[in-house]
Design a protein around this motif. Sequence first.
Motif, mmCIF file in Angstrom:
data_model
loop_
_atom_site.group_PDB
_atom_site.id
_atom_site.type_symbol
_atom_site.label_atom_id
_atom_site.label_comp_id
_atom_site.label_asym_id
_atom_site.label_seq_id
_atom_site.Cartn_x
_atom_site.Cartn_y
_atom_site.Cartn_z
ATOM 1 N N GLU A 33 0.838 -1.193 0.000
ATOM 2 C CA GLU A 33 0.000 0.000 0.000
ATOM 3 C C GLU A 33 0.879 1.252 0.000
ATOM 4 O OE1 GLU A 33 -3.677 1.901 2.627
ATOM 5 O OE2 GLU A 33 -3.014 -0.168 2.969
ATOM 6 N N GLY A 34 0.559 2.194 -0.886
ATOM 7 C CA GLY A 34 1.287 3.446 -0.945
ATOM 8 C C GLY A 34 2.511 3.430 -1.833
ATOM 9 N N VAL A 35 2.838 2.273 -2.405
ATOM 10 C CA VAL A 35 4.001 2.160 -3.292
ATOM 11 C C VAL A 35 3.512 1.979 -4.726
ATOM 12 C CG1 VAL A 35 6.071 0.824 -3.844
ATOM 13 C CG2 VAL A 35 5.388 1.134 -1.453
ATOM 14 N N TRP A 36 3.996 2.832 -5.642
ATOM 15 C CA TRP A 36 3.544 2.745 -7.029
ATOM 16 C C TRP A 36 4.011 1.438 -7.658
ATOM 17 C CZ3 TRP A 36 5.192 1.836 -11.913
ATOM 18 C CH2 TRP A 36 4.300 2.141 -12.953
ATOM 19 N N THR A 37 3.082 0.751 -8.278
ATOM 20 C CA THR A 37 3.412 -0.482 -8.995
ATOM 21 C C THR A 37 2.555 -0.564 -10.248
ATOM 22 O OG1 THR A 37 1.795 -1.679 -7.646
ATOM 23 C CG2 THR A 37 4.102 -1.868 -6.999
ATOM 24 N N CYS A 38 3.025 -1.329 -11.220
ATOM 25 C CA CYS A 38 2.287 -1.571 -12.460
ATOM 26 C C CYS A 38 1.647 -2.958 -12.398
ATOM 27 C CB CYS A 38 3.240 -1.471 -13.649
ATOM 28 S SG CYS A 38 2.465 -1.808 -15.248
ATOM 29 N N VAL A 39 0.501 -3.086 -13.009
ATOM 30 C CA VAL A 39 -0.225 -4.362 -13.028
ATOM 31 C C VAL A 39 0.537 -5.434 -13.798
ATOM 32 C CG1 VAL A 39 -2.288 -5.495 -13.984
ATOM 33 C CG2 VAL A 39 -2.520 -3.346 -12.709
ATOM 34 N N VAL A 40 1.197 -5.047 -14.878
ATOM 35 C CA VAL A 40 1.737 -6.023 -15.835
ATOM 36 C C VAL A 40 2.767 -6.978 -15.230
ATOM 37 C CG1 VAL A 40 3.025 -6.277 -17.996
ATOM 38 C CG2 VAL A 40 1.168 -4.604 -17.830
ATOM 39 N N PRO A 41 3.759 -6.527 -14.444
ATOM 40 C CA PRO A 41 4.687 -7.500 -13.849
ATOM 41 C C PRO A 41 3.991 -8.513 -12.939
ATOM 42 C CG PRO A 41 5.606 -5.296 -13.744
ATOM 43 C CD PRO A 41 4.179 -5.140 -14.169
ATOM 44 N N PHE A 42 2.913 -8.107 -12.296
ATOM 45 C CA PHE A 42 2.167 -9.040 -11.457
ATOM 46 C C PHE A 42 1.436 -10.080 -12.316
ATOM 47 C CE2 PHE A 42 3.031 -5.670 -8.534
ATOM 48 C CZ PHE A 42 3.110 -6.273 -7.285
ATOM 49 N N PHE A 43 0.935 -9.653 -13.469
ATOM 50 C CA PHE A 43 0.329 -10.608 -14.402
ATOM 51 C C PHE A 43 1.361 -11.644 -14.842
ATOM 52 C CE2 PHE A 43 -0.078 -11.656 -18.965
ATOM 53 C CZ PHE A 43 -1.204 -12.472 -18.902
ATOM 54 N N ARG A 44 2.561 -11.196 -15.152
ATOM 55 C CA ARG A 44 3.615 -12.123 -15.564
ATOM 56 C C ARG A 44 3.956 -13.092 -14.429
ATOM 57 N NH1 ARG A 44 8.492 -10.462 -16.647
ATOM 58 N NH2 ARG A 44 8.909 -12.033 -18.236
ATOM 59 N N ALA A 45 3.932 -12.599 -13.205
ATOM 60 C CA ALA A 45 4.200 -13.472 -12.056
ATOM 61 C C ALA A 45 3.139 -14.561 -11.953
ATOM 62 C CB ALA A 45 4.238 -12.659 -10.772
ATOM 63 N N ALA A 46 1.886 -14.208 -12.217
ATOM 64 C CA ALA A 46 0.809 -15.208 -12.191
ATOM 65 C C ALA A 46 1.010 -16.239 -13.296
ATOM 66 C CB ALA A 46 -0.546 -14.519 -12.331
ATOM 67 N N ALA A 47 1.466 -15.782 -14.466
ATOM 68 C CA ALA A 47 1.714 -16.700 -15.575
ATOM 69 C C ALA A 47 2.869 -17.648 -15.280
ATOM 70 C CB ALA A 47 1.991 -15.908 -16.852
ATOM 71 N N LYS A 48 3.704 -17.261 -14.297
ATOM 72 C CA LYS A 48 4.825 -18.126 -13.892
ATOM 73 C C LYS A 48 4.459 -19.025 -12.712
ATOM 74 C CE LYS A 48 8.472 -14.932 -15.390
ATOM 75 N NZ LYS A 48 9.611 -14.089 -14.950
ATOM 76 N N GLY A 49 3.213 -18.928 -12.224
ATOM 77 C CA GLY A 49 2.774 -19.841 -11.177
ATOM 78 C C GLY A 49 2.373 -19.223 -9.862
ATOM 79 N N LYS A 50 2.503 -17.901 -9.707
ATOM 80 C CA LYS A 50 2.149 -17.246 -8.455
ATOM 81 C C LYS A 50 0.657 -16.915 -8.406
ATOM 82 C CE LYS A 50 6.438 -16.769 -6.920
ATOM 83 N NZ LYS A 50 6.941 -17.410 -5.673
ATOM 84 N N MET A 51 0.123 -16.760 -7.182
ATOM 85 C CA MET A 51 -1.213 -16.214 -7.010
ATOM 86 C C MET A 51 -1.062 -14.742 -6.634
ATOM 87 S SD MET A 51 -4.515 -17.244 -4.593
ATOM 88 C CE MET A 51 -3.856 -18.867 -4.368
ATOM 89 N N VAL A 52 -1.766 -13.885 -7.348
ATOM 90 C CA VAL A 52 -1.613 -12.435 -7.221
ATOM 91 C C VAL A 52 -2.958 -11.815 -6.877
ATOM 92 C CG1 VAL A 52 -1.070 -10.331 -8.512
ATOM 93 C CG2 VAL A 52 0.298 -12.395 -8.868
ATOM 94 N N VAL A 53 -2.936 -10.737 -6.082
ATOM 95 C CA VAL A 53 -4.194 -10.065 -5.741
ATOM 96 C C VAL A 53 -4.050 -8.560 -5.945
ATOM 97 C CG1 VAL A 53 -3.672 -9.778 -3.283
ATOM 98 C CG2 VAL A 53 -6.044 -9.877 -4.036
#
Length: 245
Positions: A33-53
């Motif tokens: 919370e409060g830290v700027w992040t982009c959605v796309v790297p998290f999508f790639r993490a999910a494609a590699k097997g992680k669960m992302v929220v």
Amino acid sequence: MESRLIDKLKLQYLPVAFLMMDEKPADVLEAREGVWTCVVPFFRAAAKGKMVVFSRKTTTCLGGKVGMGFGNAYMNFPGGIEYFLSAGKEGFREGEGYIKTPELAKDFVDNLPITDIPSEYVVLKPVTQVNPESETPVLVSFYVNMDQLSALTVLANYNSPGIDRVRIPFGAGCQSLFILPLDESKKETPKAVVGLLDVTVRPMVDKNYVSFTVPYQMFLEMEQNISGSFLEKENWSRVRERITE
């Protein structure tokens, strides 16, 4: 949940299921919370097997909030989103130059299917981790190279009249992953959405890779249509052979 397309397409990355939930699962990858992040790297993490929220509190990028269905955060964009997307505005950030004029940029925003989803969270997980007896995704997204994209495009049209069951709309990377295909899911004949073509996010994805996102029912349709299709014939076999692991 099993997916025969993983083998048939020789996927290097797992198909990603998008679920809307009111309770956050345990052991998930989430931005702070409060830290700027982009959605796309998290999508790639999910494609590699992680669960992302994603949630309203932890999705800090204003474009990401819009892209993930957390309302019209563009209303709060400093200087006006229409200027940022186009020619810029004195005293604010330089314009990205993606749209020629602020007027056209405003028209683009006005035509986005901006929505405020009823759920607290958007959860991304590999389809192989989905329990179909207790979970129903809204979307499934493939992260694919050009050969795999060609196969998905053909398969999307395989059991459908017409020639345009796939679309490539202009938009931000996160919009192409969620709100644009989510809008398609509400239509009588939904279309697949090819995405991650946003120039800003291209440095964050693999060269020659894009996303291909479909409503969940369309994903099930495509899985069912494998048998007897081109995916079991020689032409695809020759293409499949050149896909590296």
